[in-house]
Design an enzyme around this catalytic site. Structure first.
Site, mmCIF file in Angstrom:
data_model
loop_
_atom_site.group_PDB
_atom_site.id
_atom_site.type_symbol
_atom_site.label_atom_id
_atom_site.label_comp_id
_atom_site.label_asym_id
_atom_site.label_seq_id
_atom_site.Cartn_x
_atom_site.Cartn_y
_atom_site.Cartn_z
ATOM 1 N N LEU A 240 0.813 -1.219 0.000
ATOM 2 C CA LEU A 240 0.000 0.000 0.000
ATOM 3 C C LEU A 240 0.847 1.269 0.000
ATOM 4 C CD1 LEU A 240 -2.801 -0.996 2.548
ATOM 5 C CD2 LEU A 240 -2.695 -1.394 0.077
ATOM 6 N N GLY B 230 -1.786 6.454 -2.411
ATOM 7 C CA GLY B 230 -2.946 6.358 -3.312
ATOM 8 C C GLY B 230 -4.005 5.435 -2.720
ATOM 9 N N HIS B 231 -3.570 4.276 -2.213
ATOM 10 C CA HIS B 231 -4.535 3.354 -1.579
ATOM 11 C C HIS B 231 -5.175 4.013 -0.354
ATOM 12 C CE1 HIS B 231 -1.724 0.210 -3.366
ATOM 13 N NE2 HIS B 231 -2.891 -0.143 -3.866
ATOM 14 N N GLN C 48 -5.293 -12.475 -12.448
ATOM 15 C CA GLN C 48 -5.197 -11.264 -13.267
ATOM 16 C C GLN C 48 -3.776 -10.996 -13.768
ATOM 17 O OE1 GLN C 48 -6.541 -8.687 -9.830
ATOM 18 N NE2 GLN C 48 -5.271 -7.182 -10.849
ATOM 19 N N ASP D 68 -5.559 3.185 -12.562
ATOM 20 C CA ASP D 68 -5.979 2.032 -13.375
ATOM 21 C C ASP D 68 -7.274 2.429 -14.094
ATOM 22 O OD1 ASP D 68 -3.927 0.046 -12.608
ATOM 23 O OD2 ASP D 68 -4.724 0.433 -10.619
ATOM 24 N N GLN E 42 -9.343 -0.215 -15.823
ATOM 25 C CA GLN E 42 -9.933 -1.099 -14.801
ATOM 26 C C GLN E 42 -11.214 -0.473 -14.226
ATOM 27 O OE1 GLN E 42 -7.817 -3.594 -11.683
ATOM 28 N NE2 GLN E 42 -8.144 -1.728 -10.505
ATOM 29 N N SER F 252 2.448 3.681 -7.325
ATOM 30 C CA SER F 252 2.082 2.329 -7.734
ATOM 31 C C SER F 252 2.869 1.357 -6.882
ATOM 32 C CB SER F 252 2.452 2.145 -9.212
ATOM 33 O OG SER F 252 2.519 0.775 -9.527
ATOM 34 N N ARG G 173 4.154 -1.275 -7.847
ATOM 35 C CA ARG G 173 5.302 -1.741 -8.632
ATOM 36 C C ARG G 173 6.493 -0.780 -8.548
ATOM 37 N NH1 ARG G 173 0.934 -3.633 -11.579
ATOM 38 N NH2 ARG G 173 0.968 -5.873 -11.989
HETATM 39 O O1 PAF Z 1 -6.248 -2.483 -8.629
HETATM 40 C C1 PAF Z 1 -5.959 -3.499 -7.963
HETATM 41 O O2 PAF Z 1 -5.176 -3.458 -7.020
HETATM 42 C C2 PAF Z 1 -6.572 -4.847 -8.342
HETATM 43 O O3 PAF Z 1 -6.688 -4.975 -9.714
HETATM 44 C C3 PAF Z 1 -7.904 -5.137 -7.641
HETATM 45 C C4 PAF Z 1 -9.000 -4.160 -8.050
HETATM 46 C C5 PAF Z 1 -7.710 -5.089 -6.130
HETATM 47 C C6 PAF Z 1 -8.388 -6.545 -8.017
HETATM 48 O O4 PAF Z 1 -7.429 -7.515 -7.684
#
Ligand code: PAF
Length: 283
Positions: free
Chosen positions: A33, A36-37, A61, A152, A155, A187, A189
């Site tokens: 985290l 942003g989270h 995914q 995202d 998404q 991010s 990553r």
């Molecule tokens: O954005 C993310 O971290 C993931 O794609 C999510 C929405 C938690 C689904 O695994």
């Protein structure tokens, strides 16, 4: 904050809270985290009575197994960060809690063309995996509001489509991207980037801004090519796409189009770390 590892007791607990009239906000994550989270949790806390989060690195995914293996895991600091942010409930399930019938047995969703564009084109199957986990999590948590990060971008569109397909009474709320001082979008990553690579990576945001500033005077293809070349010159190993697209459908917009709101989106690799970012051009 109460921590659950199993779906059934979590659902029961939330349903009691809902029965007492509490509104439920939900921010699903894959952990590692960053601010942003945390902004998703803060947003939920401003409009919902109870805020739920989850940490689950969803195997379905990841189209690239190496990306899955190397996905950063920082569970201890994640729990402290959520606790400090005032998250009420955290769900950390195992794979069998999310895929009780087994991986590969989850449903297939008819997402239409959005699934084949941009991220979908470069990460085949990615959005089916996202929908499988999000569907299962929504079934367990049954929130009234779902909080997703704008980084995202595609998404967010896909999850809105999923909610519509399943006819769920859930508002999907998109929260703006958090950036480092350099402009680099936060991010999970980024944890895999060196200090120098982090500085190089800021070129993505620089190009998104360049596109925004020059959108009315240059053809889209010129801007897209310029940005892709600039990224390679700045140290990126490869560019999957630079796209100026319709902000609703993500279809490419080839001309300087009147009245259509656009978004610029970039996906590119620094070493083996794939970064994505986007910027709305007409707001
Ligand atoms: O954005 C993310 O971290 C993931 O794609 C999510 C929405 C938690 C689904 O695994």
């Amino acid at each position: 904050m109460i921590l659950f590892k199993e779906a059934a007791p979590l659902s029961k607990h939330i349903s009691k809270l809902r029965d007492k009239g509490n509104s439920i906000g939900f921010a699903p994550t894959m952990g590692a985290l960053h601010s942003g989270h945390i902004s998703l949790i803060e947003k939920s806390k401003t409009i919902c009575d109870i805020t739920v989060s989850s940490i689950f690195v969803n195997p379905t995914q990841f189209n690239d197994p190496k990306d899955f293996e190397k996905y950063p895991v920082t569970i201890g600091s994640d729990i402290s960060a959520l606790e400090s942010a005032g998250c009420d409930i955290l769900f950390i399930p195992s794979v069998s809690e999310i895929y009780p019938a087994g991986i590969g047995k989850a449903p297939h969703y008819d997402l239409g063309e959005i699934e084949l564009l941009l991220e979908g084109r470069f990460r085949p199957g990615h959005f089916q995996g996202v929908c499988q986990v999000v569907h299962r999590l929504l079934d367990i948590v049954k929130p009234g509001k779902l909080f997703m990060g704008q980084k995202d971008y595609q998404q967010c569109i896909v999850v809105k489509k999923l909610v519509q397909l399943l006819n769920l009474p859930i508002d999907v709320i998109t929260v703006g991207t958090y950036r480092e001082e350099s402009g680099l979008a936060m991010s999970s990553r980024n944890l895999r980037l060196s200090k120098d690579e982090k500085l190089e990576a800021a070129a993505i945001f620089k190009m998104l801004q360049y596109i925004k500033e020059n959108r009315t005077t240059n053809p889209h293809s010129t801007l897209e090519n310029y940005a892709a070349n600039y990224l390679i010159k700045s140290g990126f190993r490869a560019v999957d796409y630079v796209s100026i697209a319709d902000a609703k459908t993500l279809q490419p917009t080839s001309a300087i189009s009147e009245g259509i709101k656009r978004v610029a989106l970039i996906a590119a690799f620094i070493g083996d770390v794939r970064l994505i970012d986007n910027l709305l051009l007409d707001e």
